[in-house]
Design a protein around this motif. Sequence first.
Motif, PDB file in Angstrom:
ATOM      1  N   LEU A  34       0.609  -1.100  -0.304  1.00 15.07           N
ATOM      2  CA  LEU A  34      -0.193  -0.035  -0.158  1.00 15.07           C
ATOM      3  C   LEU A  34       0.813   1.216  -0.389  1.00 15.07           C
ATOM      4  N   ILE A  35       2.126   1.479   0.609  1.00  8.52           N
ATOM      5  CA  ILE A  35       1.995   2.513   0.607  1.00  8.52           C
ATOM      6  C   ILE A  35       3.616   2.737  -0.207  1.00  8.52           C
ATOM      7  N   LEU A  36       4.352   1.158  -0.969  1.00  9.06           N
ATOM      8  CA  LEU A  36       4.975   1.631  -2.096  1.00  9.06           C
ATOM      9  C   LEU A  36       3.644   2.004  -3.463  1.00  9.06           C
ATOM     10  N   GLY A  37       2.131   1.730  -3.530  1.00 10.27           N
ATOM     11  CA  GLY A  37       1.674   2.084  -4.410  1.00 10.27           C
ATOM     12  C   GLY A  37       1.169   3.334  -4.152  1.00 10.27           C
ATOM     13  N   ALA A  38       1.497   3.926  -2.973  1.00 13.58           N
ATOM     14  CA  ALA A  38       0.500   4.842  -3.003  1.00 13.58           C
ATOM     15  C   ALA A  38       1.789   6.282  -3.205  1.00 13.58           C
ATOM     16  N   VAL A  39       2.969   5.901  -3.155  1.00 15.57           N
ATOM     17  CA  VAL A  39       4.058   6.574  -3.696  1.00 15.57           C
ATOM     18  C   VAL A  39       4.755   6.277  -4.808  1.00 15.57           C
ATOM     19  N   VAL A  40       4.132   5.531  -5.989  1.00 18.80           N
ATOM     20  CA  VAL A  40       4.525   5.054  -7.120  1.00 18.80           C
ATOM     21  C   VAL A  40       2.856   6.364  -8.195  1.00 18.80           C
ATOM     22  N   LEU A  41       1.604   6.224  -7.284  1.00 19.27           N
ATOM     23  CA  LEU A  41       0.628   7.368  -7.933  1.00 19.27           C
ATOM     24  C   LEU A  41       0.716   8.552  -7.696  1.00 19.27           C
ATOM     25  N   ALA A  42       1.180   8.588  -6.276  1.00 21.01           N
ATOM     26  CA  ALA A  42       2.200  10.548  -6.082  1.00 21.01           C
ATOM     27  C   ALA A  42       2.768  11.372  -7.198  1.00 21.01           C
ATOM     28  N   VAL A  43       3.925   9.646  -8.010  1.00 21.26           N
ATOM     29  CA  VAL A  43       5.353  10.125  -8.755  1.00 21.26           C
ATOM     30  C   VAL A  43       3.946  10.548 -10.363  1.00 21.26           C
ATOM     31  N   LEU A  44       3.745   8.368 -10.666  1.00 21.60           N
ATOM     32  CA  LEU A  44       3.489   9.273 -11.761  1.00 21.60           C
ATOM     33  C   LEU A  44       2.032   9.457 -12.602  1.00 21.60           C
ATOM     34  N   GLY A  45       0.745  10.394 -10.672  1.00 14.99           N
ATOM     35  CA  GLY A  45      -0.160  10.712 -11.241  1.00 14.99           C
ATOM     36  C   GLY A  45      -0.148  12.361 -11.676  1.00 14.99           C
ATOM     37  N   PRO A  46       0.789  12.434 -11.462  1.00 12.41           N
ATOM     38  CA  PRO A  46       0.624  14.257 -11.681  1.00 12.41           C
ATOM     39  C   PRO A  46       1.669  13.857 -13.383  1.00 12.41           C
ATOM     40  N   LEU A  47       2.213  13.294 -13.405  1.00 21.42           N
ATOM     41  CA  LEU A  47       3.235  12.806 -14.651  1.00 21.42           C
ATOM     42  C   LEU A  47       2.604  12.268 -15.866  1.00 21.42           C
ATOM     43  N   TYR A  48       1.536  11.680 -15.582  1.00 23.00           N
ATOM     44  CA  TYR A  48       0.535  11.034 -16.524  1.00 23.00           C
ATOM     45  C   TYR A  48      -0.525  12.698 -17.107  1.00 23.00           C
ATOM     46  N   THR A  49      -0.565  13.047 -15.672  1.00 27.00           N
ATOM     47  CA  THR A  49      -1.953  14.300 -15.841  1.00 27.00           C
ATOM     48  C   THR A  49      -1.089  15.219 -17.128  1.00 27.00           C
ATOM     49  N   ILE A  50       0.055  15.368 -16.822  1.00 26.59           N
ATOM     50  CA  ILE A  50       0.958  16.281 -17.849  1.00 26.59           C
ATOM     51  C   ILE A  50       1.149  16.303 -18.740  1.00 26.59           C
TER      52      ILE A  50
END
Length: 307
Positions: A34-50
Amino acid sequence: MSILVKNTRKPNSNSQRAAWEEEPGVVAKAGKFLILGAVVLAVLGPLYTIVLTSVSSQATITQAGGLVLIPGEITFAAYQQILSGGVVTRAVLVSVGVTATGTLLSMVVSVLCAYGLSRPGSFAHTPILFTLLITMFFSAGIIPAYLLVSSLGLINTYWALILPSCISVFNIIILRGFFMGIDRGILDSARMDGASDWRTLTQIVLPMSKAVTAVIALFYGVGYWNAFFNAVLYINDSAMNPLQVVLRSYVLQGVTVPGQIDVGQGAAASPALQMAVIVLAMVPILIVYPFVQKHFTKGVMIGAVKG
């Protein structure tokens, strides 16, 4: 007659393991996931949106409210605009040239300085090392630095983007520590065979130091690529600005880039163009990093506590 009986019992392996070496339980594994998944989403989420916003049409961006989360009409018009000439294209070339030249110059000076300081009995070893260490904790400030650059005639030149940040004392200390860790017998053997200091450095020391030199080169390269403050201080001609200054003016301050192609009302300040400039600023680091990643773990551990 004494009979020796071999003890065939295996020692309890669990009792000899440290607490952190035990196999994690289901709850611990789920927590890590869960922790690693949250970190990955926090990094890839903004990148995906940009990235998605940069390739979306103006109608899709307007419908999404500014930032696109669900793919709609895809277009690469923003990239065609910023790469077809103008300020952004020139800023990319400036950043590439400054990064390549600055990284090469910084690595040459840092390696030579670190190797000289790593050799016992080298000329003025202690005073030079002490002087370098002082600069890590005390700096003259912005105004004396500007006066120095101005007195050297570097204002409004590309060298003003390179020379003021050419040397990192921290990187020199890291290189020096690694060079001092090389087996002394290898260097003595090279000297007995008639090798000069230059040949010893280039043919023995540097091939054995690929990990640390790759990481230090990455540090310098990222620093030059992301730097914008020197350009703000020392560059007066907007045509000489690197990409990060254009990115700062265009995205953060909402300023329309002068000389940029305009294909319609409001197109020069559209979110697609802003996001495209951000992607363009990230791409070189994303390309270079995988080639250095294999050395990164070993390089950053230089100077750590040995176990």
